[in-house]
Write a protein that holds these residues in place. Structure first.
Motif, PDB file in Angstrom:
ATOM      1  N   GLY A  31     -12.544 -13.496  45.115  1.00 60.00           N
ATOM      2  CA  GLY A  31     -13.814 -12.926  45.538  1.00 60.00           C
ATOM      3  C   GLY A  31     -14.450 -12.051  44.482  1.00 60.00           C
ATOM      4  N   LEU A  32     -13.646 -11.287  43.751  1.00 55.71           N
ATOM      5  CA  LEU A  32     -14.182 -10.429  42.694  1.00 55.71           C
ATOM      6  C   LEU A  32     -14.722 -11.259  41.530  1.00 55.71           C
ATOM      7  CD1 LEU A  32     -11.478  -7.623  42.729  1.00 55.71           C
ATOM      8  CD2 LEU A  32     -13.826  -7.462  43.583  1.00 55.71           C
ATOM      9  N   GLU A  33     -14.049 -12.349  41.213  1.00 51.48           N
ATOM     10  CA  GLU A  33     -14.557 -13.263  40.178  1.00 51.48           C
ATOM     11  C   GLU A  33     -15.904 -13.832  40.602  1.00 51.48           C
ATOM     12  OE1 GLU A  33     -14.446 -15.076  36.500  1.00 51.48           O
ATOM     13  OE2 GLU A  33     -12.592 -14.153  37.226  1.00 51.48           O
ATOM     14  N   ALA A  34     -16.023 -14.179  41.897  1.00 49.05           N
ATOM     15  CA  ALA A  34     -17.288 -14.711  42.402  1.00 49.05           C
ATOM     16  C   ALA A  34     -18.405 -13.683  42.283  1.00 49.05           C
ATOM     17  CB  ALA A  34     -17.124 -15.158  43.855  1.00 49.05           C
ATOM     18  N   LEU A  35     -18.112 -12.413  42.617  1.00 52.57           N
ATOM     19  CA  LEU A  35     -19.121 -11.358  42.470  1.00 52.57           C
ATOM     20  C   LEU A  35     -19.512 -11.183  41.007  1.00 52.57           C
ATOM     21  CD1 LEU A  35     -17.789  -8.625  44.935  1.00 52.57           C
ATOM     22  CD2 LEU A  35     -19.811 -10.072  45.228  1.00 52.57           C
ATOM     23  N   SER A  36     -18.534 -11.260  40.121  1.00 51.05           N
ATOM     24  CA  SER A  36     -18.813 -11.125  38.696  1.00 51.05           C
ATOM     25  C   SER A  36     -19.761 -12.210  38.207  1.00 51.05           C
ATOM     26  CB  SER A  36     -17.503 -11.186  37.904  1.00 51.05           C
ATOM     27  OG  SER A  36     -17.721 -11.048  36.517  1.00 51.05           O
ATOM     28  N   ARG A  37     -19.686 -13.385  38.832  1.00 56.03           N
ATOM     29  CA  ARG A  37     -20.482 -14.537  38.385  1.00 56.03           C
ATOM     30  C   ARG A  37     -21.760 -14.735  39.196  1.00 56.03           C
ATOM     31  NH1 ARG A  37     -17.066 -18.893  35.596  1.00 56.03           N
ATOM     32  NH2 ARG A  37     -15.091 -17.883  35.102  1.00 56.03           N
ATOM     33  N   GLY A  38     -22.147 -13.753  39.985  1.00 55.78           N
ATOM     34  CA  GLY A  38     -23.468 -13.834  40.612  1.00 55.78           C
ATOM     35  C   GLY A  38     -23.508 -13.977  42.106  1.00 55.78           C
ATOM     36  N   ALA A  39     -22.358 -13.989  42.797  1.00 63.93           N
ATOM     37  CA  ALA A  39     -22.380 -14.017  44.255  1.00 63.93           C
ATOM     38  C   ALA A  39     -23.030 -12.734  44.770  1.00 63.93           C
ATOM     39  CB  ALA A  39     -20.971 -14.161  44.817  1.00 63.93           C
ATOM     40  N   ALA A  40     -23.707 -12.816  45.913  1.00 64.02           N
ATOM     41  CA  ALA A  40     -24.422 -11.662  46.450  1.00 64.02           C
ATOM     42  C   ALA A  40     -23.490 -10.674  47.124  1.00 64.02           C
ATOM     43  CB  ALA A  40     -25.486 -12.129  47.442  1.00 64.02           C
ATOM     44  N   GLU A  41     -22.507 -11.184  47.843  1.00 65.52           N
ATOM     45  CA  GLU A  41     -21.570 -10.314  48.536  1.00 65.52           C
ATOM     46  C   GLU A  41     -20.296 -11.071  48.841  1.00 65.52           C
ATOM     47  OE1 GLU A  41     -23.728  -9.085  52.043  1.00 65.52           O
ATOM     48  OE2 GLU A  41     -22.861 -10.720  53.214  1.00 65.52           O
ATOM     49  N   ALA A  42     -19.229 -10.320  49.075  1.00 60.94           N
ATOM     50  CA  ALA A  42     -17.934 -10.930  49.391  1.00 60.94           C
ATOM     51  C   ALA A  42     -17.243 -10.127  50.475  1.00 60.94           C
ATOM     52  CB  ALA A  42     -17.050 -11.005  48.146  1.00 60.94           C
ATOM     53  N   THR A  43     -16.668 -10.845  51.426  1.00 60.48           N
ATOM     54  CA  THR A  43     -15.838 -10.242  52.466  1.00 60.48           C
ATOM     55  C   THR A  43     -14.396 -10.654  52.202  1.00 60.48           C
ATOM     56  OG1 THR A  43     -17.622 -10.309  54.097  1.00 60.48           O
ATOM     57  CG2 THR A  43     -15.382 -10.094  54.939  1.00 60.48           C
ATOM     58  N   PHE A  44     -13.530  -9.674  52.070  1.00 57.94           N
ATOM     59  CA  PHE A  44     -12.120  -9.907  51.764  1.00 57.94           C
ATOM     60  C   PHE A  44     -11.294  -9.643  53.021  1.00 57.94           C
ATOM     61  CE2 PHE A  44     -14.303  -8.495  47.970  1.00 57.94           C
ATOM     62  CZ  PHE A  44     -13.827  -9.328  46.962  1.00 57.94           C
ATOM     63  N   VAL A  45     -10.475 -10.596  53.408  1.00 59.85           N
ATOM     64  CA  VAL A  45      -9.637 -10.445  54.597  1.00 59.85           C
ATOM     65  C   VAL A  45      -8.177 -10.451  54.165  1.00 59.85           C
ATOM     66  CG1 VAL A  45      -9.084 -11.340  56.896  1.00 59.85           C
ATOM     67  CG2 VAL A  45     -11.385 -11.664  55.948  1.00 59.85           C
ATOM     68  N   GLU A  46      -7.495  -9.350  54.418  1.00 62.57           N
ATOM     69  CA  GLU A  46      -6.102  -9.192  53.990  1.00 62.57           C
ATOM     70  C   GLU A  46      -5.357  -8.333  55.015  1.00 62.57           C
ATOM     71  OE1 GLU A  46      -2.677  -9.370  52.780  1.00 62.57           O
ATOM     72  OE2 GLU A  46      -4.060 -10.464  51.475  1.00 62.57           O
ATOM     73  N   ALA A  47      -4.246  -8.856  55.529  1.00 59.92           N
ATOM     74  CA  ALA A  47      -3.501  -8.155  56.574  1.00 59.92           C
ATOM     75  C   ALA A  47      -2.484  -7.161  56.020  1.00 59.92           C
ATOM     76  CB  ALA A  47      -2.790  -9.164  57.472  1.00 59.92           C
ATOM     77  N   SER A  48      -1.960  -7.420  54.824  1.00 58.47           N
ATOM     78  CA  SER A  48      -0.932  -6.547  54.249  1.00 58.47           C
ATOM     79  C   SER A  48      -1.542  -5.216  53.841  1.00 58.47           C
ATOM     80  CB  SER A  48      -0.291  -7.227  53.036  1.00 58.47           C
ATOM     81  OG  SER A  48       0.428  -6.296  52.257  1.00 58.47           O
ATOM     82  N   SER A  49      -0.982  -4.119  54.339  1.00 55.13           N
ATOM     83  CA  SER A  49      -1.538  -2.802  54.008  1.00 55.13           C
ATOM     84  C   SER A  49      -1.377  -2.491  52.525  1.00 55.13           C
ATOM     85  CB  SER A  49      -0.873  -1.719  54.859  1.00 55.13           C
ATOM     86  OG  SER A  49       0.526  -1.721  54.682  1.00 55.13           O
ATOM     87  N   SER A  50      -0.244  -2.896  51.921  1.00 55.42           N
ATOM     88  CA  SER A  50      -0.039  -2.615  50.497  1.00 55.42           C
ATOM     89  C   SER A  50      -1.017  -3.407  49.638  1.00 55.42           C
ATOM     90  CB  SER A  50       1.402  -2.910  50.091  1.00 55.42           C
ATOM     91  OG  SER A  50       1.731  -4.269  50.336  1.00 55.42           O
ATOM     92  N   ALA A  51      -1.218  -4.696  49.965  1.00 58.76           N
ATOM     93  CA  ALA A  51      -2.175  -5.503  49.208  1.00 58.76           C
ATOM     94  C   ALA A  51      -3.589  -4.985  49.416  1.00 58.76           C
ATOM     95  CB  ALA A  51      -2.078  -6.969  49.629  1.00 58.76           C
ATOM     96  N   ALA A  52      -3.916  -4.565  50.629  1.00 50.67           N
ATOM     97  CA  ALA A  52      -5.255  -4.062  50.915  1.00 50.67           C
ATOM     98  C   ALA A  52      -5.548  -2.790  50.123  1.00 50.67           C
ATOM     99  CB  ALA A  52      -5.416  -3.810  52.413  1.00 50.67           C
ATOM    100  N   ARG A  53      -4.541  -1.948  49.942  1.00 47.98           N
ATOM    101  CA  ARG A  53      -4.739  -0.734  49.145  1.00 47.98           C
ATOM    102  C   ARG A  53      -5.064  -1.089  47.690  1.00 47.98           C
ATOM    103  NH1 ARG A  53      -0.488   1.285  52.403  1.00 47.98           N
ATOM    104  NH2 ARG A  53       1.062   0.731  50.819  1.00 47.98           N
ATOM    105  N   VAL A  54      -4.353  -2.076  47.148  1.00 47.77           N
ATOM    106  CA  VAL A  54      -4.627  -2.520  45.772  1.00 47.77           C
ATOM    107  C   VAL A  54      -6.029  -3.111  45.681  1.00 47.77           C
ATOM    108  CG1 VAL A  54      -3.962  -4.181  43.990  1.00 47.77           C
ATOM    109  CG2 VAL A  54      -2.196  -2.886  45.195  1.00 47.77           C
TER     110      VAL A  54
END
Length: 204
Positions: free
Chosen positions: A58-81
């Motif tokens: 998703g971050l690569e997509a934003l870097s290349r011109g996407a308007a917005e990104a929604t990230f869905v992640e259940a792991s609390s440790s991964a979500a913090r990163v």
């Protein structure tokens, strides 16, 4: 650490969780985004990044011109990163982090803006039935002509695509395979199903 390959944040490093996720390799991401750029999918797109991990896709997509990104992640440790990566890149106004399991999130309707591009990078050991249910639950979240990309293992067959997703390409990179499909909305009463851009006219 991994890096954003190209675009506004090209060359910037992002953190990855120490364990529990499988970041997409630079080689696979470069091939994936080259195809999406070539197909004019990214510019202004609303992106849904499922099983997001560090958020590399998703971050690569934003870097290349996407308007917005929604990230869905259940792991609390991964979500913090992931939250730290969003903050470090300064994309907080265009990035939304949802700390929830993918299936319940999709069953509630998904993002407020329908997605033009969906990345799904589930764990390789996800039960086949759960994977099929996840794909089936995507329909309400998809904009017309949306593209869905599933990153999967070459050793595991992908469940059948639901009727509203038309497979258009399958590309292997070592142990990883990228499956591409396009959303084909059902025709409303009295209308014929005539997608604006038929799947056979797109190249990936």
């Amino acid at each position: 650490m991994t890096r954003i390959i190209a675009g506004t944040f090209g060359g910037r490093r992002i953190a990855v969780p120490p364990k529990g996720t499988r970041p997409t390799s630079d080689r696979v991401r470069e091939a994936l985004f080259s195809r999406l750029d070539h197909s004019n999918v990214l510019r202004g797109a609303h992106v849904l990044d499922l099983f997001a991990g560090s958020g590399g896709l998703g971050l690569e997509a934003l870097s290349r011109g996407a308007a917005e990104a929604t990230f869905v992640e259940a792991s609390s440790s991964a979500a913090r990163v992931l939250q730290a990566n969003i903050r470090e890149l300064g994309v907080g106004t265009s990035a939304t982090l949802v700390r929830e399991r993918v299936q319940p999130y999709l069953q509630r309707g998904g993002p407020s803006a329908k997605a033009d591009l969906v990345f799904a990078d589930p764990p390789y050991d996800i039960p086949r039935g759960e994977m099929a249910d996840m794909l089936a639950a995507l329909e309400p979240a998809l904009a017309s002509a949306a593209v869905v990309v599933v990153e999967w293992s070459t050793r595991a067959p992908l469940p059948d695509w639901p009727h509203f997703l038309v497979p258009v390409a399958r590309k292997e990179y070592g142990e990883t395979v990228l499956h591409y499909a396009e959303f084909e909305p059902p025709a409303t009463s009295g209308e014929r199903a005539e997608p604006d851009e038929p799947a056979e006219h797109r190249t990936y």
